[in-house]
Design an enzyme around this catalytic site. Structure first.
Site, PDB file in Angstrom:
ATOM      1  N   ARG A 135      38.799  36.792  38.021  1.00 36.91           N
ATOM      2  CA  ARG A 135      39.293  37.948  37.262  1.00 36.91           C
ATOM      3  C   ARG A 135      40.801  37.824  37.086  1.00 36.91           C
ATOM      4  O   ARG A 135      41.344  38.071  36.009  1.00 36.91           O
ATOM      5  CB  ARG A 135      38.960  39.265  37.987  1.00 36.91           C
ATOM      6  CG  ARG A 135      37.489  39.622  38.073  1.00 36.91           C
ATOM      7  CD  ARG A 135      36.919  39.989  36.732  1.00 36.91           C
ATOM      8  NE  ARG A 135      37.613  41.117  36.126  1.00 36.91           N
ATOM      9  CZ  ARG A 135      37.407  42.401  36.409  1.00 36.91           C
ATOM     10  NH1 ARG A 135      36.483  42.744  37.286  1.00 36.91           N
ATOM     11  NH2 ARG A 135      38.092  43.347  35.794  1.00 36.91           N
ATOM     12  N   ASP A 164      23.542  43.569  39.080  1.00 35.47           N
ATOM     13  CA  ASP A 164      24.644  44.531  39.221  1.00 35.47           C
ATOM     14  C   ASP A 164      24.063  45.774  39.892  1.00 35.47           C
ATOM     15  O   ASP A 164      22.840  45.907  40.035  1.00 35.47           O
ATOM     16  CB  ASP A 164      25.226  44.850  37.825  1.00 35.47           C
ATOM     17  CG  ASP A 164      26.472  45.738  37.874  1.00 35.47           C
ATOM     18  OD1 ASP A 164      27.059  45.892  38.961  1.00 35.47           O
ATOM     19  OD2 ASP A 164      26.851  46.284  36.814  1.00 35.47           O
ATOM     20  N   GLN A 175      35.222  40.977  32.911  1.00 36.94           N
ATOM     21  CA  GLN A 175      34.347  40.479  33.968  1.00 36.94           C
ATOM     22  C   GLN A 175      33.561  39.255  33.500  1.00 36.94           C
ATOM     23  O   GLN A 175      33.468  38.250  34.209  1.00 36.94           O
ATOM     24  CB  GLN A 175      33.365  41.591  34.387  1.00 36.94           C
ATOM     25  CG  GLN A 175      32.386  41.151  35.457  1.00 36.94           C
ATOM     26  CD  GLN A 175      33.075  40.878  36.778  1.00 36.94           C
ATOM     27  OE1 GLN A 175      33.809  41.720  37.277  1.00 36.94           O
ATOM     28  NE2 GLN A 175      32.857  39.703  37.352  1.00 36.94           N
ATOM     29  N   CYS A 226      29.065  41.186  39.780  1.00 37.01           N
ATOM     30  CA  CYS A 226      30.475  41.511  39.493  1.00 37.01           C
ATOM     31  C   CYS A 226      31.156  42.235  40.641  1.00 37.01           C
ATOM     32  O   CYS A 226      32.377  42.258  40.712  1.00 37.01           O
ATOM     33  CB  CYS A 226      30.568  42.327  38.207  1.00 37.01           C
ATOM     34  SG  CYS A 226      29.788  43.953  38.331  1.00 37.01           S
ATOM     35  N   ARG A 286      40.602  51.509  31.672  1.00 37.58           N
ATOM     36  CA  ARG A 286      39.216  51.650  32.143  1.00 37.58           C
ATOM     37  C   ARG A 286      38.837  53.094  31.911  1.00 37.58           C
ATOM     38  O   ARG A 286      39.491  54.004  32.435  1.00 37.58           O
ATOM     39  CB  ARG A 286      39.101  51.298  33.631  1.00 37.58           C
ATOM     40  CG  ARG A 286      37.789  51.782  34.240  1.00 37.58           C
ATOM     41  CD  ARG A 286      37.530  51.245  35.614  1.00 37.58           C
ATOM     42  NE  ARG A 286      37.198  49.836  35.549  1.00 37.58           N
ATOM     43  CZ  ARG A 286      36.665  49.139  36.564  1.00 37.58           C
ATOM     44  NH1 ARG A 286      36.410  49.732  37.709  1.00 37.58           N
ATOM     45  NH2 ARG A 286      36.400  47.859  36.421  1.00 37.58           N
TER      46      ARG A 286
HETATM   47  N1   CP Z   1      33.967  44.164  39.018  1.00 35.61           N
HETATM   48  C1   CP Z   1      34.864  45.146  38.863  1.00 35.61           C
HETATM   49  O1   CP Z   1      35.290  45.471  37.756  1.00 35.61           O
HETATM   50  O2   CP Z   1      35.273  45.730  40.028  1.00 35.61           O
HETATM   51  P1   CP Z   1      36.185  47.021  40.200  1.00 35.61           P
HETATM   52  O3   CP Z   1      35.346  48.215  39.815  1.00 35.61           O
HETATM   53  O4   CP Z   1      36.529  47.029  41.661  1.00 35.61           O
HETATM   54  O5   CP Z   1      37.392  46.896  39.322  1.00 35.61           O
HETATM   55  N1  NVA Z   2      28.004  48.606  36.081  1.00 38.38           N
HETATM   56  C1  NVA Z   2      29.050  48.934  37.015  1.00 38.38           C
HETATM   57  C2  NVA Z   2      30.103  47.872  37.019  1.00 38.38           C
HETATM   58  C3  NVA Z   2      31.219  48.088  37.999  1.00 38.38           C
HETATM   59  C4  NVA Z   2      32.282  47.039  37.943  1.00 38.38           C
HETATM   60  C5  NVA Z   2      29.649  50.283  36.663  1.00 38.38           C
HETATM   61  O1  NVA Z   2      29.922  50.536  35.495  1.00 38.38           O
HETATM   62  O2  NVA Z   2      29.813  51.092  37.572  1.00 38.38           O
END
Ligand code: CP
Ligand code: NVA
Length: 308
Positions: free
Chosen positions: A294, A225, A137, A266, A107
């Site tokens: 997930r 979101d 997701q 999400c 990530r």
């Molecule tokens: N939806 C999602 O990716 O959540 P996290 O940021 O908690 O991993």
């Molecule tokens: N759009 C949000 C999604 C989090 C899972 C972000 O990138 O913070």
């Protein structure tokens, strides 16, 4: 090398296979405590690195639990604690990690980081969210929709809010799974026009409708979101709230969708900003099923990448 970098980089057959595997694996675990190992142990002996350069609850825990259920081991790494956060190149990091682990989930911020990691790694790389997209997701979301309402092909999905990374993966999925996609939000927060054009070029019905009440008419699924993503500057917060207030998903908006429309988010959510608690906890909402899926879908993604 089978990476899982984005939904548009895969193909409908592979994506369908992943969802089928996820459904089978979910079914096989019904009634088992979360810590029970799966009957099959496809990741036995495999080591998985989970790298986080941004916060996470779902991605972190679901990948970690998923690997363990399949018999593998995990290593949770924070970007800031790695030399990566202190000037070592992504390419060198990828080559080094590939000598120690069998799979990398990352990530990160820039999509370029993910792509460079994949270019230089000699093990599969999975996208656990970038500023640009969030494919794991949306795989969970497709699985969730189909569990509740059957095939998503030909259905109408409406996104209300910011044209962000999660929306991008919905646009990729619209092409691969063949559903209609409507974006409703303020013009400054529109998704990338190239992304929408690419979907249209593939014959997908993608529209922008500024009026949220009109947008959700006939919707089978309404999605939103957070209004401020992790990569957005906090200084943008007030402006975004003003721009997006009219796109809140509330009971009134949901009443314009189909009576059996689903609601997705999400998570994490800012309750009573982008969606009211009444909707999040109401009869249309499947937000916690998305979160659960997930786990199942990522297990299937890891098996797909490792060919096990
Ligand atoms: N939806 C999602 O990716 O959540 P996290 O940021 O908690 O991993
Ligand atoms: N759009 C949000 C999604 C989090 C899972 C972000 O990138 O913070």
């Amino acid at each position: 090398m089978t990476h899982f970098l984005d939904i548009d980089k895969s193909n409908p057959k592979a994506l369908r296979g992943i969802i089928d595997t996820a459904l089978e694996m979910k079914q096989a675990r019904i009634g088992s405590p979360k810590g029970t190992l799966d009957k099959d142990q496809p990741l036995s002996g495999q080591m998985v690195a989970l790298i986080f350069e941004k916060p996470s609850t779902r991605t972190r825990v679901s990948f970690d639990v998923g690997v363990r259920q399949m018999g593998g081991q995990t290593m949770l790494l924070s970007g800031a604690d790695m030399q990566l956060g202190h000037g070592e190149t992504i390419a060198d990091t990828a080559r080094v990690l590939s000598r120690y682990v069998d799979l990398i989930m990352i990530r990160t911020f820039e999509e370029a980081t993910l792509l460079e990691m994949a270019d230089f790694a000699t093990v599969p790389v999975i996208n656990g969210l970038t500023n640009r997209s969030h494919p794991c997701q949306i795989m969970a979301d497709i699985m969730t929709f189909e569990e509740h309402r059957g095939p998503i092909k030909g259905r109408k999905v409406v996104w209300s809010g910011d044209g962000n990374n999660v929306f991008t993966s919905f646009a990729h999925a619209a092409v691969q799974f063949g559903f209609d996609l409507t974006f409703t939000g303020p013009e400054p927060l529109d998704p990338d026009q190239n992304l929408l054009q690419k979907a249209r070029d593939k014959g997908i019905n993608v529209t922008i409708e500024r009026n949220p009440q009109k947008a959700v008419q006939g919707a089978d699924l309404v999605v939103t979101d957070t209004w401020v993503s992790m990569h957005d500057p906090q200084s943008a917060r007030e402006r975004r709230h003003n721009q997006l207030r009219g796109y809140q998903v509330n009971t009134d908006l949901m009443s314009n969708a189909k009576p059996n429309a689903l609601f997705m988010h999400c998570l994490p959510a800012h309750r009573d900003d982008e969606a009211t608690s009444e909707v999040m906890d109401g009869p249309h909402s499947v937000i916690f099923d998305e979160a659960e899926n997930r786990l199942h879908v990522q297990k299937a993604i890891m098996r797909h990448c490792l060919g096990v």
